[in-house]
Design a protein around this motif. Sequence first.
Motif, PDB file in Angstrom:
ATOM      1  N   ASP A  98     -29.838 -31.156 -22.276  1.00  0.00           N
ATOM      2  CA  ASP A  98     -31.546 -30.309 -22.611  1.00  0.00           C
ATOM      3  C   ASP A  98     -31.824 -28.456 -23.419  1.00  0.00           C
ATOM      4  OD1 ASP A  98     -31.912 -29.936 -20.146  1.00  0.00           O
ATOM      5  OD2 ASP A  98     -33.469 -29.963 -19.889  1.00  0.00           O
ATOM      6  N   GLY A  99     -30.347 -28.649 -22.828  1.00  0.00           N
ATOM      7  CA  GLY A  99     -29.883 -26.478 -23.037  1.00  0.00           C
ATOM      8  C   GLY A  99     -30.381 -25.457 -21.581  1.00  0.00           C
ATOM      9  N   ARG A 100     -31.185 -26.357 -20.584  1.00  0.00           N
ATOM     10  CA  ARG A 100     -31.811 -25.486 -19.741  1.00  0.00           C
ATOM     11  C   ARG A 100     -30.861 -24.778 -18.864  1.00  0.00           C
ATOM     12  NH1 ARG A 100     -34.821 -28.723 -15.961  1.00  0.00           N
ATOM     13  NH2 ARG A 100     -33.404 -30.444 -15.601  1.00  0.00           N
ATOM     14  N   TRP A 101     -29.878 -25.298 -18.450  1.00  0.00           N
ATOM     15  CA  TRP A 101     -28.807 -24.442 -17.701  1.00  0.00           C
ATOM     16  C   TRP A 101     -28.112 -23.654 -18.076  1.00  0.00           C
ATOM     17  CZ3 TRP A 101     -31.499 -24.056 -13.400  1.00  0.00           C
ATOM     18  CH2 TRP A 101     -31.987 -25.509 -13.159  1.00  0.00           C
ATOM     19  N   VAL A 102     -27.725 -23.330 -19.894  1.00  0.00           N
ATOM     20  CA  VAL A 102     -26.962 -22.423 -20.624  1.00  0.00           C
ATOM     21  C   VAL A 102     -27.191 -21.041 -19.785  1.00  0.00           C
ATOM     22  CG1 VAL A 102     -26.419 -21.579 -23.077  1.00  0.00           C
ATOM     23  CG2 VAL A 102     -26.904 -23.513 -22.619  1.00  0.00           C
ATOM     24  N   THR A 103     -25.570 -20.010 -19.579  1.00  0.00           N
ATOM     25  CA  THR A 103     -25.482 -18.765 -19.334  1.00  0.00           C
ATOM     26  C   THR A 103     -25.831 -17.631 -20.621  1.00  0.00           C
ATOM     27  OG1 THR A 103     -23.550 -18.842 -19.399  1.00  0.00           O
ATOM     28  CG2 THR A 103     -24.348 -19.704 -16.945  1.00  0.00           C
ATOM     29  N   ASP A 104     -26.244 -16.658 -19.392  1.00  0.00           N
ATOM     30  CA  ASP A 104     -26.415 -15.680 -20.865  1.00  0.00           C
ATOM     31  C   ASP A 104     -25.073 -16.300 -21.813  1.00  0.00           C
ATOM     32  OD1 ASP A 104     -28.397 -15.330 -20.573  1.00  0.00           O
ATOM     33  OD2 ASP A 104     -28.111 -14.088 -18.732  1.00  0.00           O
ATOM     34  N   PHE A 105     -23.937 -15.715 -20.989  1.00  0.00           N
ATOM     35  CA  PHE A 105     -22.206 -15.683 -22.123  1.00  0.00           C
ATOM     36  C   PHE A 105     -22.039 -17.368 -22.443  1.00  0.00           C
ATOM     37  CE2 PHE A 105     -18.459 -18.285 -20.948  1.00  0.00           C
ATOM     38  CZ  PHE A 105     -17.436 -16.965 -22.013  1.00  0.00           C
ATOM     39  N   GLU A 106     -22.479 -18.495 -22.591  1.00  0.00           N
ATOM     40  CA  GLU A 106     -22.191 -19.607 -23.349  1.00  0.00           C
ATOM     41  C   GLU A 106     -23.814 -19.288 -24.240  1.00  0.00           C
ATOM     42  OE1 GLU A 106     -21.309 -23.152 -20.240  1.00  0.00           O
ATOM     43  OE2 GLU A 106     -23.141 -22.039 -20.133  1.00  0.00           O
ATOM     44  N   ARG A 107     -24.747 -18.355 -24.397  1.00  0.00           N
ATOM     45  CA  ARG A 107     -25.671 -18.544 -25.156  1.00  0.00           C
ATOM     46  C   ARG A 107     -24.728 -17.825 -26.062  1.00  0.00           C
ATOM     47  NH1 ARG A 107     -29.230 -18.328 -22.515  1.00  0.00           N
ATOM     48  NH2 ARG A 107     -30.159 -19.968 -22.163  1.00  0.00           N
ATOM     49  N   SER A 108     -24.452 -16.334 -25.936  1.00  0.00           N
ATOM     50  CA  SER A 108     -23.861 -15.527 -26.922  1.00  0.00           C
ATOM     51  C   SER A 108     -22.863 -15.911 -27.888  1.00  0.00           C
ATOM     52  CB  SER A 108     -23.606 -14.161 -26.224  1.00  0.00           C
ATOM     53  OG  SER A 108     -22.571 -14.490 -25.503  1.00  0.00           O
ATOM     54  N   GLY A 109     -22.298 -16.659 -27.597  1.00  0.00           N
ATOM     55  CA  GLY A 109     -21.508 -17.523 -27.966  1.00  0.00           C
ATOM     56  C   GLY A 109     -19.698 -16.958 -27.076  1.00  0.00           C
ATOM     57  N   GLY A 110     -19.944 -16.659 -25.712  1.00  0.00           N
ATOM     58  CA  GLY A 110     -18.678 -15.673 -24.961  1.00  0.00           C
ATOM     59  C   GLY A 110     -18.436 -14.605 -25.779  1.00  0.00           C
ATOM     60  N   LEU A 111     -19.398 -13.534 -26.300  1.00  0.00           N
ATOM     61  CA  LEU A 111     -19.521 -12.106 -26.422  1.00  0.00           C
ATOM     62  C   LEU A 111     -20.088 -11.128 -25.357  1.00  0.00           C
ATOM     63  CD1 LEU A 111     -19.910 -12.720 -30.193  1.00  0.00           C
ATOM     64  CD2 LEU A 111     -17.957 -12.613 -29.192  1.00  0.00           C
ATOM     65  N   LYS A 112     -21.328 -11.787 -24.852  1.00  0.00           N
ATOM     66  CA  LYS A 112     -21.534 -10.729 -23.733  1.00  0.00           C
ATOM     67  C   LYS A 112     -21.894 -11.293 -21.937  1.00  0.00           C
ATOM     68  CE  LYS A 112     -24.733  -9.612 -27.537  1.00  0.00           C
ATOM     69  NZ  LYS A 112     -26.369  -9.618 -27.731  1.00  0.00           N
ATOM     70  N   THR A 113     -22.571 -10.320 -21.039  1.00  0.00           N
ATOM     71  CA  THR A 113     -22.776 -10.760 -20.194  1.00  0.00           C
ATOM     72  C   THR A 113     -24.011 -10.001 -19.873  1.00  0.00           C
ATOM     73  OG1 THR A 113     -21.053 -11.352 -17.474  1.00  0.00           O
ATOM     74  CG2 THR A 113     -21.691  -8.266 -18.956  1.00  0.00           C
ATOM     75  N   PRO A 114     -24.769 -10.999 -18.940  1.00  0.00           N
ATOM     76  CA  PRO A 114     -25.613 -10.090 -18.233  1.00  0.00           C
ATOM     77  C   PRO A 114     -26.298  -9.413 -17.445  1.00  0.00           C
ATOM     78  CG  PRO A 114     -24.632 -12.235 -17.540  1.00  0.00           C
ATOM     79  CD  PRO A 114     -24.047 -12.211 -18.319  1.00  0.00           C
ATOM     80  N   ARG A 115     -27.012  -8.637 -17.129  1.00  0.00           N
ATOM     81  CA  ARG A 115     -27.122  -7.268 -16.130  1.00  0.00           C
ATOM     82  C   ARG A 115     -27.272  -7.677 -15.119  1.00  0.00           C
ATOM     83  NH1 ARG A 115     -28.055  -2.497 -19.257  1.00  0.00           N
ATOM     84  NH2 ARG A 115     -28.574  -1.895 -17.305  1.00  0.00           N
ATOM     85  N   TYR A 116     -27.342  -7.000 -14.018  1.00  0.00           N
ATOM     86  CA  TYR A 116     -28.298  -7.751 -12.476  1.00  0.00           C
ATOM     87  C   TYR A 116     -28.875  -8.553 -12.809  1.00  0.00           C
ATOM     88  CZ  TYR A 116     -29.192  -6.739  -7.983  1.00  0.00           C
ATOM     89  OH  TYR A 116     -29.401  -6.909  -6.275  1.00  0.00           O
TER      90      TYR A 116
END
Length: 595
Positions: free
Chosen positions: A21-39
């Motif tokens: 269901d994709g509930r545990w996707v990180t922000d990094f994964e959701r961006s296709g490996g382009l972004k890192t989340p803020r604090y």
Amino acid sequence: MRYRILCAVLALPSLLRAGDDGRWVTDFERSGGLKTPRYAETMSYCRKLAAASPWIHVTSFGVSPEGRELPLVILARDRAFDPSAVRKTGRAVILIQSGIHAGEIDGKDASLMLMRDIAVTKRLSHLLDSAVILFVPIFNVDGHERFGPFNRINQDGPEEMGWRVNAQNLNLNRDYMKCETPEMQAMLRLFNAWLPDLYVDCHVTDGIDFQYDITYAVEPAPYLDPGVSEWVRLTLLAESLPAVEKSGHKIFAYVFPREDRDLSKGLNGGASTPRFSTGFAALENRPAVLIETHMLKPYKMRVEATYEFLKAMIIAVNRHRSTLRAAVEHADASTVVAGKTHDPHTFFPLAFGISPVSEPKVFLGWKVLREHSSLSGGERVRYTKDTVTLVVPWFGQVTVTDSASIPLAYIIPPEWTFVPDKLRRHSVALERLTRETALDVDSWKFSDVKFASRPFEGRQMVTFAQAPIHERRVFPAGSLVVRTAQRAGKIVMNLLEPKGPDSFVAWGYFDAIFEQKEYAESYVMEEVGAKLVAEDTALAREYVVRVAADTAFARNPGARLNWLYQHSPWRDRLQNVYPVGKLTSIAGLQTEKIR
């Protein structure tokens, strides 16, 4: 639109790995490996994981200069979330640290995925069979929030990232010994409370370009205890490096060209000073691995390489927990034993160099073009994407360049109040004299003292020559006594031996001893000096030689008169003398422990 579709396609493998269901996707994964989340986003995801798994505990281990909490995420199968509980289980403790340089943030995104896969989706739940894992997803939290797209000119992604240093403009990865920053003081409390069996520090390189997407460094023997070093080489690296290669990533040792990026001249390995994470851990008898992904590889590739390396090392620790624990326990016991008896012929290594002996190594590089730059006026180096396989000289043998005999204890007069404050932060056991005592000590007299022209990490470092002295000194009650027969004995020696690269003297904490506080008026010294050279033929001869040999000195009347003052009975006999003494006998010493 095409950009978003591409990102979605790149994210598909991670989405599937994170659950249907994709509930545990990180922000990094959701961006296709382009972004890192803020604090805030990072901590929100950590708390979400903790809410879903009883194996995860989110807490903090300190507060940054700007008031942010330093996050700590503990993974333990049986909810052993404190050091005493872990010791009862017999499991190994692994500390994985990310973002000490907050622009080099690959380890954070790798750790978020790894925590999920271990404790929530449980695809890797076996990684907690024999280990408890401490994750510090962001160490330099203030630097992390100095967020922007222009923070790492040498680095390919993420789109925005944090800054190298903390809010005080200090580099945390130069602070392990002097421990001046609130973040490092908190890290030392965490480290000494848990005493991890493996310490991993995640970074991104600068430097030359090559084919490898990930590199690593470990400290060699004799810097690291030989038994622990052998475990690292023959077990940890022997099992984890092939696993990383099998996952599709290229891995090599973290190296530096010997001469101006010319690989034909060879590559250097070496040992770090203890101001760095791996050097510090070596003094603590703990294996440490520095991960350095390659700056010019895409962010997605770097994070995935970090993930695979971390996973491989955790698997190795689980498989060989008992031999790892035995190695670090033996190293701790050996450190204590070394301080119990004084052998003038046994020396502790303080500084290291690289042997001129090399061995050939296969290295995967790029073809390099060198051409004149009309912009800079110098030589421009351009790395093509034409692959080359080179056999280069590898200079990896470490030699000891400076060492010191191991005393039974050091003694420090009570006025040097910074010493106990600093040593307490390293969990060093301390005592103090209960009465004034005259003691025979070994110490040093300094000469040729030179101060750095610019500050480094907020301090003015100093270099010097030193000559040994042996004398009887009277130490007042309250003087600090620091025995070397303790687990932190190597830390003690590196801080109190002046030639230690990160000693208190080298960092400038004892600078006051180099200052001249009394001076002679020139008209007074003219008469006194004339009398000195008239009555002391050896002094007169030394003075004449100095005048003849040093033109600048000869032309400086003030310097000449001050030289005579420094050779007179009126000189300050404590100037340039190290106030710390080494004790080779402690018989009858009356002390009490400092709580």
